[in-house]
Design an enzyme around this catalytic site. Structure first.
Site, PDB file in Angstrom:
ATOM      1  N   ASP A 535     -15.783 -10.557  -4.254  1.00  0.00           N
ATOM      2  CA  ASP A 535     -14.860 -11.631  -3.858  1.00  0.00           C
ATOM      3  C   ASP A 535     -13.650 -11.623  -4.802  1.00  0.00           C
ATOM      4  O   ASP A 535     -13.805 -11.568  -6.025  1.00  0.00           O
ATOM      5  CB  ASP A 535     -15.582 -12.984  -3.932  1.00  0.00           C
ATOM      6  CG  ASP A 535     -14.702 -14.109  -3.437  1.00  0.00           C
ATOM      7  OD1 ASP A 535     -13.982 -14.690  -4.254  1.00  0.00           O
ATOM      8  OD2 ASP A 535     -14.730 -14.402  -2.238  1.00  0.00           O
ATOM      9  N   ILE A 536     -12.441 -11.661  -4.228  1.00  0.00           N
ATOM     10  CA  ILE A 536     -11.213 -11.687  -5.035  1.00  0.00           C
ATOM     11  C   ILE A 536     -11.094 -13.046  -5.719  1.00  0.00           C
ATOM     12  O   ILE A 536     -11.190 -14.095  -5.073  1.00  0.00           O
ATOM     13  CB  ILE A 536      -9.974 -11.427  -4.164  1.00  0.00           C
ATOM     14  CG1 ILE A 536     -10.101 -10.074  -3.452  1.00  0.00           C
ATOM     15  CG2 ILE A 536      -8.700 -11.464  -5.004  1.00  0.00           C
ATOM     16  CD1 ILE A 536      -8.965  -9.785  -2.491  1.00  0.00           C
ATOM     17  N   ASN A 543      -1.879 -16.741  -2.251  1.00  0.00           N
ATOM     18  CA  ASN A 543      -1.252 -17.179  -0.999  1.00  0.00           C
ATOM     19  C   ASN A 543      -0.302 -18.339  -1.230  1.00  0.00           C
ATOM     20  O   ASN A 543       0.805 -18.381  -0.699  1.00  0.00           O
ATOM     21  CB  ASN A 543      -2.323 -17.584   0.010  1.00  0.00           C
ATOM     22  CG  ASN A 543      -2.874 -16.391   0.765  1.00  0.00           C
ATOM     23  OD1 ASN A 543      -2.231 -15.339   0.822  1.00  0.00           O
ATOM     24  ND2 ASN A 543      -4.054 -16.532   1.332  1.00  0.00           N
ATOM     25  N   ASP A 552      -1.592 -10.468   1.904  1.00  0.00           N
ATOM     26  CA  ASP A 552      -2.078  -9.316   2.673  1.00  0.00           C
ATOM     27  C   ASP A 552      -1.954  -8.027   1.859  1.00  0.00           C
ATOM     28  O   ASP A 552      -2.815  -7.141   1.936  1.00  0.00           O
ATOM     29  CB  ASP A 552      -1.290  -9.187   3.970  1.00  0.00           C
ATOM     30  CG  ASP A 552      -1.658 -10.275   4.977  1.00  0.00           C
ATOM     31  OD1 ASP A 552      -2.689 -10.938   4.752  1.00  0.00           O
ATOM     32  OD2 ASP A 552      -0.933 -10.456   5.956  1.00  0.00           O
ATOM     33  N   GLU A 578     -11.216 -12.945   1.840  1.00  0.00           N
ATOM     34  CA  GLU A 578     -11.063 -12.164   0.619  1.00  0.00           C
ATOM     35  C   GLU A 578     -12.387 -11.593   0.131  1.00  0.00           C
ATOM     36  O   GLU A 578     -12.491 -11.201  -1.038  1.00  0.00           O
ATOM     37  CB  GLU A 578     -10.426 -13.053  -0.477  1.00  0.00           C
ATOM     38  CG  GLU A 578     -11.285 -14.231  -0.939  1.00  0.00           C
ATOM     39  CD  GLU A 578     -11.038 -15.482  -0.120  1.00  0.00           C
ATOM     40  OE1 GLU A 578     -11.321 -16.575  -0.603  1.00  0.00           O
ATOM     41  OE2 GLU A 578     -10.542 -15.360   1.021  1.00  0.00           O
TER      42      GLU A 578
END
Length: 699
Positions: A535-536, A543, A552, A578
């Protein structure tokens, strides 16, 4: 809830597949009043009667009725006594039903609908009345279906969307009840916004605006302009949003109620822009406008929105105070949709104030409201906000439960939208195939007719018959060849569609559908191999601060680095948003954490280049090797994913930028495993589960 949180929910739940479904629908049937007509069985057309002068009076009564329905109903009954035409009586009866819906008296509103349903010309009006009732009860999908059916009939007397937007009609036809059409379009537009099909919602709003401009209703036109501003900001078009708001403010001058609505839209847009102070100022101006107008219902609605603004500014006590002030009026009026929003904000406020028991009671009340139809996107967003609040308050068990339920609902929503897109594509291909079959049948029939004519002349022209017979055989061979070629193209298209459905369009990685196909090759209860859930970290900040275009770019670069870090035989899947999932089928248990460390440094070792400059991006990883040691108990792959997910949650809770690997699980049987899954944190604390941690690159 705030516009920013609603937008985040759409992005997670709807995604690219939802927009694809909307675009396919937009291509196959135009986003105009005619769109809904195709969904309704054809019935004998009977025009809805409308008298424009009476319609103007009733519109003012309905605006008054939103805040004071009892007074409006008394004035309406005076008008009913004065009515001397059947057309007037029908218009007044519909207005009575709509006022009863506004007052929350749904039983009497249903009785009015039954009386209207006895008149053939009132069919579409009854559908619209029931759509408004469903919307007040929080049944958004039912409201949309009813509104589409009503629109199919009501719009027949009005100009087409194309002529309206081209500004060709100077005046509307006398039979066009443009205000009822506007109401139907707004209900459909609201549902399209909730579904995330923003281009379709924009088309509906544009049609509604052109219609009321042609009808000369400045109040409704100002509302449509505010709605267009909201949709533009949701599509990351701030300049367009500001332009629409400017036009709306100019049109609303001198109309206190219209100014109130435009201020509400300004607050919404400010929330989408993450401008908390601007949103709070706009909300406070809404409260002041409502007090000046002595409008208790508008005051309660603005207080509900103000509570959300206070929550964003981490002022739960003030949020709770204004929410309590707003709630009684909406309970009295039976407006389930707004009641749910207020109680959700109260639950979040109680969590922030550490009053956990009261928060649980509010959540239980919300669950009771959920027994009816609730928009899945709204429910997903509520769970995400509660999960964040529980986690921030240190209640990790409740946070994890909300997180898992939100994940499941998000996956269901994405799958439903994906299935809709695939169904639309399949319908398109089926239509093309049927058209080709029809053409072949027509050609075959022509060939048969030609052969019959030749038989009649066979005795006179023998040589010609032989030549024509040879030509016929050649044509048949060509037809067969073309049929085979057409079937071959169709099979190729079907294979291409299947491949595209198993590939993530943004990163070109495999998606969940492909992973499920791979898992079908595994024994159902004996999953073997390793799973790494990646997971980022803090992706929402990327964002919010840099925009979704940069977001993106980050996702694509993380996907590329992740693919380079794993082995050639490993499967990398974009799990959603993500999150990524790595399936390493034959890795040794002692090498799993080495792989996790390679991923941590492969992704976080170098900044990600973007148009805003280099961005430092790190990830958190949860991993485990199956079957779990030392028991070796067999598990289904879905349980294996859940174990990796719990390890990921632990890695994030311990500070992110690290991997948490499950190395030992002390369980004698399946019941022990289920107990550990039910309270993973407690199992870690009691060392029934032993984790090994690997840190990522330092900042």
């Amino acid at each position: 809830m705030s516009g920013a949180r609603i937008r985040a929910g759409w992005r997670r739940c709807a995604g690219l597949l939802t927009l694809a479904a909307g675009l396919v629908q937009a291509q196959s049937q135009p986003a105009t009043a005619a769109t809904a007509a195709s969904a309704v069985p054809a019935l004998p057309a009977v025009a809805w009667p409308v008298e424009r002068k009476l319609s103007d009076q009733l519109e003012l009564l309905l605006r008054q009725g939103f805040d004071r329905p009892e007074q409006a109903l008394r004035r309406l009954r005076e008008l009913q006594q004065q009515a001397d035409k059947p057309a007037q009586a029908l218009q007044l009866l519909l207005a009575e039903g709509r006022l009863l819906v506004l007052s929350g008296d749904f039983v009497q509103a249903d009785q009015v609908a039954e009386r209207l349903a006895r008149q053939p010309e009132a069919r579409d009006a009854v559908l619209l009345l029931r759509a408004e009732r469903a919307d007040r009860m929080g049944a958004g999908e039912q409201a949309q279906k009813l509104a589409q059916q009503a629109l199919a009939g009501l719009s027949q007397a009005c100009p087409s969307a194309a002529s309206l937007q081209a500004q060709t009609p100077s005046t509307l036809p006398a039979a066009c009840d443009f205000r009822l059409v506007w109401v139907a379009l707004r209900l459909i537009e609201r549902s399209q916004i909730r579904a995330g099909t923003l281009p379709l919602a924009e088309a509906s709003a544009q049609t509604a605006l052109a219609l009321v401009q042609a009808g000369g209703d400045r109040h409704l036109a100002a509302s449509s302009l505010g709605s267009l501003a909201m949709i533009a900001q949701l599509q990351d078009q701030p300049e367009a949003a500001s332009r629409w708001l400017g036009q709306a403010r100019q049109l609303a001058q001198g109309d206190t109620l219209a100014l109130f609505k435009i201020k509400s839209y300004e607050a919404y847009v400010a929330g989408l822009r993450q401008d908390g102070p601007a949103k709070l100022r706009a909300m406070e101006e809404c409260v002041e406008l409502a007090r000046q107008a002595d409008a208790p219902r508008w005051l309660a609605q603005s207080q509900s929105n103000l509570a959300d603004a206070y929550l964003q500014l981490k002022q739960p006590a003030r949020a709770l105070d204004v929410a309590r002030q707003a709630l009684p009026l909406f309970e009295q009026r039976g407006d389930i949709r707004i009641q749910r929003t207020i109680r959700h904000n109260m639950a979040v406020a109680y969590v922030q104030l550490a009053d956990f028991e009261q928060a649980r009671r509010e959540i239980a009340r919300i669950e009771l409201m959920s027994q009816g139809e609730v928009d899945q996107g709204l429910r997903t967003q509520e769970l995400r906000e509660l999960g964040e609040a529980w986690t921030a308050a240190g209640q990790f068990k409740e946070g994890l439960a909300a997180y898992h339920l939100e994940r499941r609902l998000s996956a269901e929503l994405v799958e439903r939208n994906r299935a809709s897109a695939l169904q639309q594509l399949q319908l398109k291909y089926d239509s093309e195939r049927k058209q080709r079959d029809l053409e072949l049948l027509q050609r075959d029939q022509a060939l048969v007719d030609h052969q019959l004519g030749n038989r009649q002349r066979v005795q006179q022209v023998g040589v010609a018959v032989a030549l024509l017979l040879g030509l016929s055989l050649l044509l048949v061979a060509l037809m067969v060849q073309r049929v085979r070629a057409a079937h071959k193209r169709l099979r190729a298209n079907e294979q291409m569609l299947k491949a595209q459905s198993e590939r993530d369009p943004l990163t070109e990685l495999a998606n969940r559908r492909h992973f499920l196909a791979v898992m079908q090759q595994q024994p159902r209860a004996e999953f073997n191999g390793a799973l790494l859930m990646v997971d980022i970290d803090h992706f929402k900040h990327v964002n919010d601060q840099h925009g979704h275009g940069i977001g993106d770019v980050v996702i694509c670069e993380v996907a590329r680095r992740l693919s380079l870090a794993v082995r050639a035989e490993d499967l990398v899947v974009r799990w959603g948003g993500e999150e990524f999932l790595v399936f390493a089928p034959d890795i040794a248990p002692e090498r799993l954490l080495q792989l996790a460390e390679r991923i941590l440094f492969g992704i976080g070792g170098e900044p990600v280049s973007s148009s805003d400059g280099p961005l430092r991006v790190t990830v958190s990883i949860g991993c485990a090797h199956f079957p779990l040691q030392p028991s070796g108990l067999p598990q289904h792959w879905e349980q294996a994913v859940n174990w990796a997910d719990m390890a990921l949650y632990t890695a994030k809770a311990r500070g992110r930028n690290r991997a948490a690997g499950i190395v030992v699980v002390k369980a004698g049987d399946r019941q022990d495993l289920q107990q550990i899954e039910a309270d993973f944190d407690a199992a870690c604390s009691s060392e029934r589960v032993q984790l090994q941690q690997v840190l990522g690159p330092a900042a």
